[in-house]
Design a protein around this motif. Structure first.
Motif, short mmCIF file in Angstrom:
data_model
loop_
_atom_site.label_atom_id
_atom_site.label_comp_id
_atom_site.label_asym_id
_atom_site.label_seq_id
_atom_site.Cartn_x
_atom_site.Cartn_y
_atom_site.Cartn_z
N ILE A 224 50.01 50.69 28.48
CA ILE A 224 49.11 51.77 28.06
C ILE A 224 48.90 52.73 29.23
N GLU A 225 49.19 53.99 29.01
CA GLU A 225 49.01 54.98 30.06
C GLU A 225 47.63 55.62 29.92
N HIS A 226 46.75 55.28 30.86
CA HIS A 226 45.41 55.83 30.86
C HIS A 226 44.85 55.69 32.27
N PRO A 227 44.14 56.68 32.77
CA PRO A 227 43.60 56.61 34.14
C PRO A 227 42.73 55.38 34.38
N PHE A 228 41.94 54.99 33.36
CA PHE A 228 41.08 53.83 33.54
C PHE A 228 41.90 52.54 33.68
N ILE A 229 42.96 52.44 32.88
CA ILE A 229 43.85 51.27 32.96
C ILE A 229 44.49 51.21 34.34
N ASP A 230 44.88 52.36 34.85
CA ASP A 230 45.50 52.42 36.18
C ASP A 230 44.52 51.90 37.25
N LYS A 231 43.25 52.23 37.10
CA LYS A 231 42.23 51.77 38.06
C LYS A 231 42.04 50.26 37.98
N ILE A 232 42.20 49.69 36.79
CA ILE A 232 42.08 48.23 36.64
C ILE A 232 43.12 47.53 37.50
N PHE A 233 44.34 48.04 37.45
CA PHE A 233 45.40 47.43 38.26
C PHE A 233 45.23 47.75 39.75
N ARG A 234 44.84 48.99 40.03
CA ARG A 234 44.75 49.40 41.43
C ARG A 234 43.66 48.66 42.18
N PHE A 235 42.54 48.43 41.52
CA PHE A 235 41.40 47.81 42.21
C PHE A 235 41.07 46.40 41.70
N GLY A 236 41.92 45.87 40.83
CA GLY A 236 41.65 44.57 40.22
C GLY A 236 41.53 43.44 41.22
N PHE A 237 42.48 43.34 42.15
CA PHE A 237 42.45 42.25 43.13
C PHE A 237 41.22 42.38 44.03
N ALA A 238 40.96 43.59 44.50
CA ALA A 238 39.77 43.81 45.34
C ALA A 238 38.50 43.43 44.59
N ALA A 239 38.48 43.72 43.28
CA ALA A 239 37.30 43.39 42.47
C ALA A 239 37.10 41.88 42.38
N THR A 240 38.20 41.12 42.32
CA THR A 240 38.05 39.66 42.26
C THR A 240 37.49 39.12 43.57
N ILE A 241 37.83 39.75 44.70
CA ILE A 241 37.29 39.32 45.99
C ILE A 241 35.80 39.64 46.06
N VAL A 242 35.42 40.83 45.59
CA VAL A 242 34.01 41.21 45.56
C VAL A 242 33.23 40.25 44.65
N LEU A 243 33.81 39.93 43.49
CA LEU A 243 33.17 38.99 42.56
C LEU A 243 33.02 37.62 43.22
N ASN A 244 34.05 37.20 43.94
CA ASN A 244 34.02 35.92 44.65
C ASN A 244 32.85 35.88 45.64
N ILE A 245 32.73 36.93 46.43
CA ILE A 245 31.64 37.02 47.41
C ILE A 245 30.28 37.01 46.70
N GLY A 246 30.19 37.76 45.59
CA GLY A 246 28.93 37.82 44.85
C GLY A 246 28.51 36.47 44.30
N ILE A 247 29.48 35.70 43.81
CA ILE A 247 29.18 34.39 43.25
C ILE A 247 28.78 33.40 44.34
N VAL A 248 29.52 33.39 45.45
CA VAL A 248 29.26 32.43 46.53
C VAL A 248 27.93 32.71 47.23
N PHE A 249 27.69 33.98 47.53
CA PHE A 249 26.52 34.31 48.36
C PHE A 249 25.30 34.75 47.56
N PHE A 250 25.51 35.24 46.32
CA PHE A 250 24.38 35.80 45.57
C PHE A 250 24.22 35.21 44.17
N ASN A 251 24.94 34.10 43.88
CA ASN A 251 24.80 33.44 42.59
C ASN A 251 25.10 34.37 41.41
N ALA A 252 26.06 35.26 41.60
CA ALA A 252 26.36 36.28 40.58
C ALA A 252 26.91 35.68 39.29
#
Length: 404
Positions: A224-252
């Motif tokens: 699917i060609e869409h700017p939002f989809i492109d952002k999912i792939f571009r920042f997806g891995f970084a988002a999982t690291i941020v989520l990881n930090i949030g869960i470990v340190f802030f009970n996210a």
């Protein structure tokens, strides 16, 4: 001096004979030592021979010119150095030699026979997944030293690990296979999906279920060609690291409590992992900058039961910090991000394959850790080399024909 004929023979020997044998032996589940010790003794000996052959190819074909390989090696040398500084023993030299062999085979074959290499690796990992499902047994095939149920691939964590690598190489194979053999991609996907589904119907593994679902969702979104989809792939891995930090340190994870309990059927504290993480953070505080190195023998215990022998951080980010400190962790994440950048810069679709792979790894790392870096190094280096090969093929052949 070698003749031209002998040089051609050596060049063909790696992808035609050495590589198929080496991949099978290097990624033989180490847990097989528990129920096939004689076989694994022979495998370990052959792995040393593979290292010597790879060392020759490394020098003979000047594979040391690959800069990304050295970036990966620097991280490995860092954690070895930290281990030595902390006075810990290095009892796993064979695994370090295997990582070198895997990198050499990947660099060589991705530049000379990418279709054959990616297809064979995908086949081997899918085959292991299938065998793991076919030989499933109530209560496990055996119990490991920690009293955990184990199967062909080891514990449940190993299954998800092999699953993600299989997904990565099916994706890479799809970038090199010719049109008449495209059906093989579908066959591999079907066998992999059936193996995962049948396993989880009998013994659910939340990380496996989540990663396989995310993988196929991302495959669909990739068309699917869409700017939002492109952002999912571009920042997806970084988002999982941020989520990881949030869960470990802030009970996210409490924001996803309904999803965790109702869909994944896990407890809100992720089966005592939040308690284990507090113990891990206390241990990390002793040396947060440099880390503690490998083979520390540390137990992350929080009661006198089975958990008293727990040596797993159950979170890869915490494992990175514990082993290599903040310095090592930042560097490791840097080479992951750099791998995405390099692969994407050379070939957009190869970059997407690495995006999907690391997003799946990133989600898995929230609740599990890796005990070896061979497979993550394999995925990173293979994708970077694949991007370089695709770019070279485009430059040399405007018809887009792929070397076999």
């Amino acid at each position: 001096f070698p003749t031209r004929r002998s040089s051609d023979l050596q060049a063909r020997l790696m992808p035609d004979l050495i590589m198929p044998i080496a991949v099978l032996l290097l990624f033989m589940p180490s847990c097989m030592i528990w129920y096939a010790p004689g076989l694994m003794s022979g495998v370990y000996l052959l792995q040393k021979g593979i290292f010597l052959v790879c060392a020759y190819y490394f020098v003979r074909y000047r594979l040391f010119n690959n800069s990304y390989f050295w970036l990966l090696l620097i991280y490995l040398m860092w954690i070895i150095a930290v281990t030595i500084v902390n006075g810990n023993s290095l009892t796993e030299w064979g695994s370090y030699l295997n990582i070198f062999s895997v990198c050499v085979i990947t660099m060589y074959c991705m530049s000379r026979a990418p279709q054959k290499y990616t297809g064979y690796v995908a086949f081997i990992f899918v085959l292991w997944m299938l065998l793991n499902t076919l030989f499933w047994k109530e209560g496990g095939m055996y119990l490991n030293s920690n009293g955990q149920m184990s199967f062909v691939l080891g514990t449940k964590t190993s299954l998800t690990y092999y699953q993600i690598v299989a997904c990565c190489f099916i994706g890479l194979y799809g970038q090199f296979v010719d049109n008449k053999n495209k059906y093989r991609i579908t066959v591999l996907h079907v066998i992999l999906l059936l193996s995962v589904v049948l396993w989880n119907l009998r013994q659910p593994i939340s990380t496996s279920e989540l990663c396989i679902a995310i993988y196929f969702v991302l495959l669909v979104l990739n068309h699917i060609e869409h700017p939002f989809i492109d952002k999912i792939f571009r920042f997806g891995f970084a988002a999982t690291i941020v989520l990881n930090i949030g869960i470990v340190f802030f009970n996210a994870q409490m924001f996803f409590a309904n999803f965790i309990t109702s869909v994944l059927h896990e407890s809100a504290d992720l089966n005592y992992r939040t308690t284990i993480w507090k113990v891990v953070l206390t241990k990390i505080a002793d040396n947060p900058i440099l880390g503690h190195g490998l083979n520390t023998g540390t137990h992350f215990s929080f009661d006198s039961g089975t958990s008293s022998i727990n040596q797993a951080t159950h979170n890869f980010l915490l494992y990175l910090i514990f082993v290599g400190g903040i310095i090592g962790t930042v560097y490791f994440l840097f080479i992951c991000m750099l791998g995405i950048r390099r692969a994407t810069k050379k070939d957009w679709m190869i970059g997407r394959t690495l995006d999907i792979t690391l997003i799946c790894f990133g989600l898995m790392w929230i609740t599990e850790q890796l005990k070896s870096f061979d497979m993550i190094f394999l995925c990173l280096l293979a994708c970077v080399c694949a991007g370089e090969t695709k770019q070279a093929l485009v430059d040399l052949d405007e018809g887009g024909k792929v070397a076999r």
